[in-house]
Design a protein around this motif. Structure first.
Motif, PDB file in Angstrom:
ATOM      1  N   LYS A   1      58.832  43.454 -11.065  1.00  0.00           N
ATOM      2  CA  LYS A   1      58.061  43.991 -12.185  1.00  0.00           C
ATOM      3  C   LYS A   1      58.441  43.172 -13.419  1.00  0.00           C
ATOM      4  O   LYS A   1      59.619  42.842 -13.591  1.00  0.00           O
TER       5      LYS A   1
ATOM      6  N   TYR B   1      58.136  43.250 -17.555  1.00  0.00           N
ATOM      7  CA  TYR B   1      57.722  43.872 -18.824  1.00  0.00           C
ATOM      8  C   TYR B   1      57.541  42.730 -19.819  1.00  0.00           C
ATOM      9  O   TYR B   1      58.521  42.059 -20.180  1.00  0.00           O
TER      10      TYR B   1
ATOM     11  N   GLY C   1      56.907  42.566 -22.882  1.00  0.00           N
ATOM     12  CA  GLY C   1      57.151  42.807 -24.296  1.00  0.00           C
ATOM     13  C   GLY C   1      55.871  43.292 -24.956  1.00  0.00           C
ATOM     14  O   GLY C   1      54.788  43.255 -24.356  1.00  0.00           O
TER      15      GLY C   1
ATOM     16  N   ARG D   1      65.293  36.274 -28.436  1.00  0.00           N
ATOM     17  CA  ARG D   1      65.426  35.731 -27.087  1.00  0.00           C
ATOM     18  C   ARG D   1      64.150  35.005 -26.691  1.00  0.00           C
ATOM     19  O   ARG D   1      63.053  35.535 -26.820  1.00  0.00           O
TER      20      ARG D   1
ATOM     21  N   PRO E   1      60.701  48.958 -25.882  1.00  0.00           N
ATOM     22  CA  PRO E   1      61.576  47.810 -26.092  1.00  0.00           C
ATOM     23  C   PRO E   1      60.735  46.559 -26.330  1.00  0.00           C
ATOM     24  O   PRO E   1      59.706  46.383 -25.693  1.00  0.00           O
ATOM     25  N   ARG E   2      61.172  45.712 -27.272  1.00  0.00           N
ATOM     26  CA  ARG E   2      60.308  44.599 -27.665  1.00  0.00           C
ATOM     27  C   ARG E   2      60.479  43.374 -26.755  1.00  0.00           C
ATOM     28  O   ARG E   2      59.541  42.681 -26.433  1.00  0.00           O
ATOM     29  N   GLY E   3      61.684  43.112 -26.358  1.00  0.00           N
ATOM     30  CA  GLY E   3      61.940  41.900 -25.582  1.00  0.00           C
ATOM     31  C   GLY E   3      61.438  42.009 -24.151  1.00  0.00           C
ATOM     32  O   GLY E   3      61.579  43.047 -23.516  1.00  0.00           O
ATOM     33  N   PRO E   4      60.835  40.948 -23.640  1.00  0.00           N
ATOM     34  CA  PRO E   4      60.355  40.975 -22.261  1.00  0.00           C
ATOM     35  C   PRO E   4      61.489  40.960 -21.246  1.00  0.00           C
ATOM     36  O   PRO E   4      62.581  40.485 -21.538  1.00  0.00           O
ATOM     37  N   ARG E   5      61.276  41.507 -20.087  1.00  0.00           N
ATOM     38  CA  ARG E   5      62.279  41.532 -19.013  1.00  0.00           C
ATOM     39  C   ARG E   5      61.614  41.319 -17.651  1.00  0.00           C
ATOM     40  O   ARG E   5      60.452  41.631 -17.482  1.00  0.00           O
ATOM     41  N   VAL E   6      62.434  40.861 -16.723  1.00  0.00           N
ATOM     42  CA  VAL E   6      62.024  40.795 -15.314  1.00  0.00           C
ATOM     43  C   VAL E   6      62.888  41.782 -14.552  1.00  0.00           C
ATOM     44  O   VAL E   6      64.107  41.769 -14.697  1.00  0.00           O
TER      45      VAL E   6
END
Lengths: 467, 312
Positions: A410, A412, A414, A430, B9-14
């Protein structure tokens, strides 16, 4: 600066007359320019467009919005057989086969020009016209290295203007680090440096390495000249051994660089812009907005600046000469690609952000009489919407299969702002690189088209009125 | 940076999921492949886009301005002349019954002939429409329409009647196409070529002996139109004036693509025959050879335009 082509008007008039004659015979020809910066997804876009149009022509509902726009009149679509063209042929079948292969491969960076023409056979609009047989619209498509597009603004600049603007840019932000060895070299050059090849080759190599570092290390896009980054099949030639100089007006090396700059632009004009970019009717400008957003403020602003530069250099058919010869772009679609990298509710934000980013170029196009539209699409849909839990909160995410590991993940992406973000947006600091996803299950022959998001809406807006 | 409470949350994640394969990965292993295929998402795209899933839009047709003008003029000319004729017949009856009967007979015969001509035109155009419907059905793989049109066509064309039972037994458009192409269409193609050769021979002979280029063009045009009508008749079409014009337009655009080749052949033929003694006759013969080639190409293009199966 190279002199403008004096016979351009005559050639435009002939092309306009030829188009009008073909339209009278019910054999319209539409040149669709798919433009975009490098890695914006032009090749995948063209592959999906061809596969889905061919499938729609065979009666499949791959492009429902286009079908509605054409009133269901599309009867057949086929690839126009090759003639005696000297330009390589765009090969959608090879790209599809690579995407459907195990393991799948996304198209590599485009290294050369290639073209393809599709013929759409349509029923006539009027009852009487029906007796004249099917009408046909030929779509001429072009794939090319995106880096070359940034040579377009250079055509309006002299070597001195280009040198001053480029060096000013190189000394700012992360460019200064990427170009540090080059800047050290040119700053150390004495005034009136001799026109010697070792010097010019050294300067060229340092400048080219700086361009590569800025592109690959910092995600910057406004990098000129385009052939320095992607020399194409002809490779690096002596006319490319030039670079910006702090004192471009002198003799010796400066004069040699100025001559090579003019020769380079003349060559790009003759080999690329004149035959392929001078005349087109509709245009799609592809932008990977999300990647620019993920690469930080400088990369984002740089992408916006590159888009503005390109848009200012394009020809919109607003002049009286263009109206007289029937040339120029009538519709320009600005397209945020890879929209499947954000969940559905954020796709509108993606389009709104691109709209905000391109407000000035769109106004210029409108003033010249070209309609503009903003779209978000995924030429090949690789993900589906999902929900992830982050910091104890459910958030909209996308889920796909990672290209390298084959693991499901998955992502996200942002929050995508609807307007150009302010300084507080960048504070999380980041940089993020969206992982490459595997394409979905595909028929290697593309008989049923390929899954997409929004390609039909874009085509309906772009060419629907012609069908 | 501190985020507002409740804000995403603002920062993207995997976020990697447990296990390798996604729930919807359903790619069947390729025949002969070793090991399982790489997992992929499957959107069921083929089912979503299948033509049967949603009814196809009916193409919308509209009256063009020229069509409206033509139809209006036709109604006025025919309608007013019919009213005028009716008044005239009534007046003749008032003069004498025998005169009225005679006038009615003349008017009826005249309008009957006009009606017959119009009917022939409509039938010719309907035949072309029918060919268009069949080709469109084959192109989009619509078996029901393709079968219906193929059966109707085969019942009317003598060369295709032998394959009627086979066509009735077909269950998919590909087999329909295969039977039509292998049987009647191949035979019709050969007959069209024979007609083309006959026309080519005539065009060659006439062009070689005719006194002027203008006459050549006239004879070529007349023979070309006749050839197109002959080929159309082979395919069960009986085009009238409008039908022939429509067919010519379709045929000629295709045939025009060989014009450039013809120019080259013409030049080469003339260049080979440079002997001054032979120049007069041989030069005309070379022109005749080009005209004959064009006639053969015209026969092939006309046959392509009349086929109920679209070219591959």
């Amino acid at each position: 600066m190279p002199a403008p082509d004096p016979l351009g008007f005559l050639r435009d008039a002939l092309a306009g007359a030829e188009d009008a004659a073909l339209a009278l015979l019910g054999q319209e020809r539409v040149r669709l320019a798919v433009t975009g910066l490098s890695r914006a997804g032009k090749t995948v876009f063209l592959t999906s467009l061809v596969a889905n149009l061919l499938a729609a022509g065979a009666g499949l509902r791959t492009l429902p919005a286009l079908e509605a726009a054409s009133g269901g009149r599309l009867r057949r679509a086929r690839v126009l057989p090759a003639g005696v063209e000297a330009v390589p042929r765009f090969d959608p079948q090879a790209h599809l086969a690579a995407l459907a292969a195990d393991p799948p491969r996304w198209p590599a960076r485009t290294e050369d020009l290639s073209t393809l023409a599709l013929t759409l056979e349509l029923d006539r609009r009027s009852w009487f016209g029906g007796f004249l047989g099917a009408r046909s619209v030929t779509l001429e498509l072009l794939d090319y290295p995106g880096e070359w597009l940034l040579d377009l603004p250079m055509l309006r600049q002299s070597y001195a203007e280009w040198s001053a603007a480029t060096l000013a840019r190189l000394r700012r932000g992360s460019r200064a680090a990427a170009f540090a060895p080059f800047l050290e070299f040119v700053d150390a050059l004495p005034e009136g440096a001799p026109a010697e090849d070792p010097l010019s080759r050294r300067g060229f190599a340092l400048y080219r390495d700086g361009l590569r570092a800025a592109r690959d290390g910092h995600g910057l896009r406004l990098l000129q000249p385009g052939r320095f980054l992607n020399p194409g099949p002809r490779g690096e030639a002596p006319l490319m051994w030039f670079f910006p100089l702090p004192r471009p007006g002198g003799g010796g090396l400066a004069e040699l660089c100025a001559r090579r700059y003019d020769a380079y632009l003349a060559d790009q004009r003759a080999a690329f812009f004149e035959p392929f970019f001078r005349r087109f009717d509709r245009q799609a400008v592809l932008v990977d907005v999300l990647a620019a957003l993920h690469q930080g403020q400088e990369a984002f602003d740089d992408t916006a600046e590159a888009l503005a530069e390109i848009a200012a250099a394009l020809r919109y058919g607003g002049s009286w000469l263009d109206r007289l010869t029937g040339q120029g772009v009538r519709r320009v679609a600005l397209v945020a690609t890879k929209a499947d990298h954000v969940p559905a509710r954020q796709r509108e934000a993606l389009a709104a952000l691109l709209e905000d980013l391109t407000a000035a170029p769109r106004e210029r196009a409108l003033a010249a009489g070209a309609e503009t539209g903003v779209h978000a699409l995924a030429a090949i849909r690789c993900t589906e919407d999902d929900v992830a839990t982050l910091e104890g909160r459910p958030v909209g995410a996308v889920r796909g299969v990672l290209l390298e590991s084959g693991r499901s993940a998955k992502v996200y992406p942002g929050e995508v702002p609807m307007r150009r973000p302010g300084p507080e947006f960048w504070r999380h600091g980041r940089m993020f690189e969206m992982p490459a996803f595997r394409p979905p299950r595909l028929d290697p022959h593309g008989a049923a088209g390929v899954p997409h998001l929004g390609l039909d809406t874009l085509l309906a807006w772009l060419i629907g009125d012609l069908l | 940076m501190s985020e507002a409470p409740g804000a995403p949350p603002r920062g993207p994640r995997v976020i990697l999921e447990e296990g390798g394969a996604p729930p919807r990965a359903a790619a069947p292993p390729p025949r002969g492949a070793e090991g399982p295929p790489a997992p992929r998402l499957d959107f069921g795209w083929e089912r979503t886009v299948a033509p049967a899933a949603v009814a196809r839009l009916r193409p919308g047709t509209a009256w063009s301005t020229l069509g409206l003008l033509g139809a209006g003029a036709g109604v006025l000319v025919l309608g007013l002349s019919a009213l005028e004729a009716a008044n005239f017949v009534a007046a003749q009856f008032a003069r004498a019954t025998w005169l009225g009967v005679l006038t009615l007979g003349v008017a009826g015969a005249g309008y009957g002939l006009i009606g017959a001509a119009l009917w022939r035109e409509v039938r010719g155009l309907a035949g072309l429409r029918s060919v268009d419907r069949a080709r469109a059905a084959f192109a989009r793989g619509d078996h029901a329409t393709a079968r219906e049109e193929a059966l109707r066509w085969a019942a009317e064309v003598p060369a295709a009647q032998s394959v009627l039972p086979a066509l009735r037994g077909c269950n998919d458009p590909d087999s329909l196409r295969a039977i039509l192409e292998a049987g009647p269409l191949a035979a019709l193609e050969a007959q069209a070529q024979a007609l083309g050769r006959a026309a080519a021979l005539q065009a060659f002979a006439v062009t070689a002996v005719s006194p002027s280029a203008a006459l050549d063009a006239l004879i070529f045009a007349w023979r070309g139109v006749r050839l197109v009508r002959q080929v159309a008749a082979l395919h069960g079409l009986r085009p009238g004036v409008a039908g022939t014009a429509a067919l010519l337009r379709r045929t000629l655009f295709d045939a025009a693509t060989v014009a450039a080749t013809d120019v080259a052949v013409d030049a080469a033929a003339r260049a080979l025959l440079t002997n001054p003694l032979l120049e007069k006759f041989a030069g005309e013969a070379a022109a005749g050879a080009v005209a004959a080639r064009r006639m053969l190409r015209l026969a092939r293009a006309a046959s392509e335009a009349c086929r109920i199966v679209p070219p591959r």
